[in-house]
Design a protein around this motif. Structure first.
Motif, PDB file in Angstrom:
ATOM      1  N   TYR A 275       0.836  -1.202   0.000  1.00 37.41           N
ATOM      2  CA  TYR A 275       0.000   0.000   0.000  1.00 37.41           C
ATOM      3  C   TYR A 275       0.872   1.253   0.000  1.00 37.41           C
ATOM      4  N   LYS A 286      -4.991   1.800  -6.087  1.00 33.18           N
ATOM      5  CA  LYS A 286      -5.458   0.932  -7.183  1.00 33.18           C
ATOM      6  C   LYS A 286      -4.834   1.386  -8.495  1.00 33.18           C
ATOM      7  N   TRP A 425      -1.591  -7.303  -7.134  1.00 30.13           N
ATOM      8  CA  TRP A 425      -2.062  -7.311  -5.749  1.00 30.13           C
ATOM      9  C   TRP A 425      -1.472  -6.105  -5.020  1.00 30.13           C
ATOM     10  N   HIS A 445     -10.601  -1.718   6.179  1.00 29.55           N
ATOM     11  CA  HIS A 445     -11.405  -2.713   5.485  1.00 29.55           C
ATOM     12  C   HIS A 445     -12.689  -2.965   6.276  1.00 29.55           C
ATOM     13  N   TYR A 471      -5.550  -7.512   1.525  1.00 33.02           N
ATOM     14  CA  TYR A 471      -5.045  -7.481   0.156  1.00 33.02           C
ATOM     15  C   TYR A 471      -6.184  -7.089  -0.776  1.00 33.02           C
ATOM     16  N   ASP A 472      -5.831  -6.350  -1.806  1.00 35.97           N
ATOM     17  CA  ASP A 472      -6.773  -5.991  -2.868  1.00 35.97           C
ATOM     18  C   ASP A 472      -6.218  -6.471  -4.195  1.00 35.97           C
ATOM     19  N   GLU A 479     -10.101  -1.385  -8.532  1.00 40.24           N
ATOM     20  CA  GLU A 479     -10.123  -2.435  -7.513  1.00 40.24           C
ATOM     21  C   GLU A 479     -11.260  -3.391  -7.873  1.00 40.24           C
ATOM     22  N   GLY A 482     -11.219  -7.517  -2.937  1.00 37.86           N
ATOM     23  CA  GLY A 482     -10.397  -7.316  -1.752  1.00 37.86           C
ATOM     24  C   GLY A 482     -10.797  -8.292  -0.674  1.00 37.86           C
ATOM     25  N   LEU A 528     -12.135 -13.357   0.412  1.00 44.75           N
ATOM     26  CA  LEU A 528     -12.024 -12.292  -0.580  1.00 44.75           C
ATOM     27  C   LEU A 528     -13.376 -12.147  -1.265  1.00 44.75           C
TER      28      LEU A 528
END
Length: 583
Positions: A275, A286, A425, A445, A471-472, A479, A482, A528
């Motif tokens: 990130y 993203k 990712w 999140h 994680y995305d 995106e 996630g 996810l």
């Protein structure tokens, strides 16, 4: 039997066959003594022939009354078409009609049912059932079906089990606003429509289901935009006895499978970036990596001169735009105006051209010499013929502004190619983010995300630095999914609620059922969710999701076709114990 074949099926090998077709009249071409009618259904178009010399007189005259979108059934013989049409699969044949039945007459549609229609978006939304007859919308829905079937196939082959979870659940204070549903039998109490099946899929792991998935409707009462609807569809997944690597591998596999089966594209690399790296290098979490223009931080080589704008800035950052060295002053001024728009919010922009002869020309030549500008070129990766654009100001705000400019320039330069796919990712998100207005931390999140084990001690001393086991997946700057490894023990979950500002009683009232379940042998688990609408749109070469949804809402959250939402009558309100005071 309404039809023996569909309208996209017949070929020259069917000549002399007696067939029955049914569908909608696309158009007709009446020459007086002969009349051709194009008959359409979901599968294609077949040309019908009504010939005064060969057709029954009543049938011939009845065919003259057919209007666009009439629903008809015909019987006849497949014959070779004299003027072949290579643009459609049935273009070598036509049907000499012997029987014609009008199943339903139709009003003239408010717009043409053609690939390129004369109908604006509002009118097409109002008559969406007509819009669906058009190939672009019909094919988008068929494309969505194909993607969903491939998802089900892939996950089922890996022993995932599809389980339905409730739509009437309990409202929670985290996340976006809920849609609420009053309960008639429980006065003054309300259900909420799920923003996600999050807690239920975790409970399925406690229940030993091991691998769960669901293609599921979710609901969020939030402002809309091109890629957002109040109701949307997720590919929702959860797995027990897994670590982050297990989940990434499974869903890399799913993405590879979809790209190969749907688009015929092999993807080898799924880069993984943190990130922090994404924010520093691309200005957002993203990033679109189909093209370069990575950020170069210029503080060291921009704040040593007497240029007050840069000297006062927390961050000076630039990008090299390939081939933009030939931009005119008018084009550059237009870009400066673009970044000054309220939607972007920059106060201005500095530029430096890297000439083909290796020299530089900038808008700040008064303050910076050739050596300085050469350092800017080196840090941004500029080459001769490129233009360097530089923004400055507060770090987070400036990165967001430059990210918007990067994407705008990539669009203008044709670098965002819809048939090129670059997944990656993004990992190691912050667990918590601080709301400056309330002074409270919120889960980046959701509150069930596990902290990185090595960062647990920081919860007490520096909660803003705790990284999430989250994680995305990003595809082409969007995106698409996630998830995270979840908390699976009561003590850690209670601690998480504490740092989110819940009292012990509030946490128990909202999520006591989940913490109780953790005491009965909850396995380590994680999961996810992919946004199906967005994933399908990107695979289909679009960035708006509306045409991939059968009956979407407009930008005000309304269904203009059925006129919803709508008022309900007083008797219903009374049953639901609701009083509405309209001022």
């Amino acid at each position: 039997m309404y039809r023996s074949h569909n309208c996209g099926e017949l070929r020259s090998t069917d000549i002399n066959a007696e067939v029955t077709l049914a569908g909608w009249v696309q158009n007709s071409n009446d020459k007086g003594f002969i009349n051709w009618v194009n008959l359409r259904d979901r599968y294609g178009i077949t040309q019908l022939l009504f010939d005064k010399g060969r057709s029954d007189e009543k049938i011939f005259e009845l065919a003259k009354t057919l209007g666009r979108e009439f629903v008809i059934q015909v019987k006849g013989t497949v014959i070779e078409r004299e003027a072949k049409n290579k643009n459609i699969p049935t273009g070598e044949i036509e049907i000499l009609v012997t029987e014609l039945t009008i199943l339903n007459a139709a009003l003239t549609p408010p717009f043409t049912i053609e690939d390129k229609t004369d109908g604006g978006e509002d009118i097409r939304m109002k008559y969406r059932y007509l819009d669906i007859r058009r190939n672009p919308v019909k094919n988008s829905l068929l494309f969505r079906h194909k993607v969903a079937m491939e998802v089900r196939k892939y996950l089922s082959d890996l022993d995932f089990c599809e389980v339905e979870t409730p739509y009437l659940i309990k409202s929670t204070p985290e996340g976006a606003r809920d849609f609420v549903v009053p309960s008639r039998m429980n006065e003054g109490q309300f259900y909420a429509l799920p923003q996600s099946p999050q807690t239920f899929k975790q409970l399925l792991m406690v229940g030993g289901m091991d691998k769960y998935f669901q293609i599921v409707k979710c609901f969020r009462d939030e402002d809309l935009r091109a890629d957002r609807q109040p109701e949307f569809t997720q590919i929702d997944c959860e797995m027990a006895f897994v670590e982050q690597e297990d989940i990434l591998n499974v869903f890399e596999g799913l993405t590879r499978h979809l790209l190969k089966e749907i688009k015929g594209i092999e993807v080898d690399k799924f880069p993984r970036i943190t990130y922090d790296y994404a924010m520093k290098t691309y200005g957002n979490d993203k990033p679109d990596i189909r093209f370069g223009m990575e950020f170069g931080e210029l503080n060291e080589f921009a704040q040593h001169k007497d240029f007050p704008v840069f000297n006062a800035a927390e961050l000076v950052v630039g990008i090299a735009v390939p081939g933009a060295g030939n931009y005119t002053r008018k084009e550059i001024d237009a870009l400066i105006d673009w970044v000054k728009r309220p939607q972007v919010g920059a106060s201005g922009m500095v530029y430096a051209k890297y000439n083909d002869d290796g020299t530089y020309k900038s808008s700040v030549d008064k303050f910076y010499d050739q050596d300085d500008l050469g350092q800017w070129a080196k840090i941004t990766g500029a080459k001769p013929g490129d233009m360097i654009f530089v923004l400055s100001g507060p770090a987070n705000k400036t990165r967001a502004q430059l990210s918007a400019l990067r994407m705008e320039l990539a669009t203008r330069l044709g670098l965002r190619k819809p048939e090129e796919f670059a997944p990656l990712w993004v990992v190691d998100f912050p667990l918590l983010e601080l709301d400056e207005e309330s002074g409270r931390y919120h889960a980046m999140h959701h509150p069930f995300t596990s902290p990185k084990p090595e960062d647990m001690a920081l919860l007490e001393t520096d909660p803003g630095k705790v990284r999430a086991n989250a994680y995305d997946m990003v595809l082409n700057g969007n995106e698409i999914g996630g998830g995270s490894i979840r908390i699976h023990d009561k003590a850690t979950q209670q601690l998480m609620f504490k740092y989110l500002g819940f009292t012990e009683d509030e946490a128990k009232a909202q999520f006591g059922f989940l913490m109780d379940a953790f005491q009965f042998g909850a396995p380590p688990h994680g999961g996810l969710a992919f946004g199906l609408d967005r994933l399908v749109a990107i695979l289909g070469g679009q960035e708006t999701i509306r045409d991939f949804i059968a009956f979407p809402k407009n930008n005000s959250g309304r269904d203009v076709m059925i006129d919803a939402p709508a008022a309900i009558d007083d008797a219903q309100l009374k049953e639901l114990h609701i009083k509405v005071d309209l001022v």
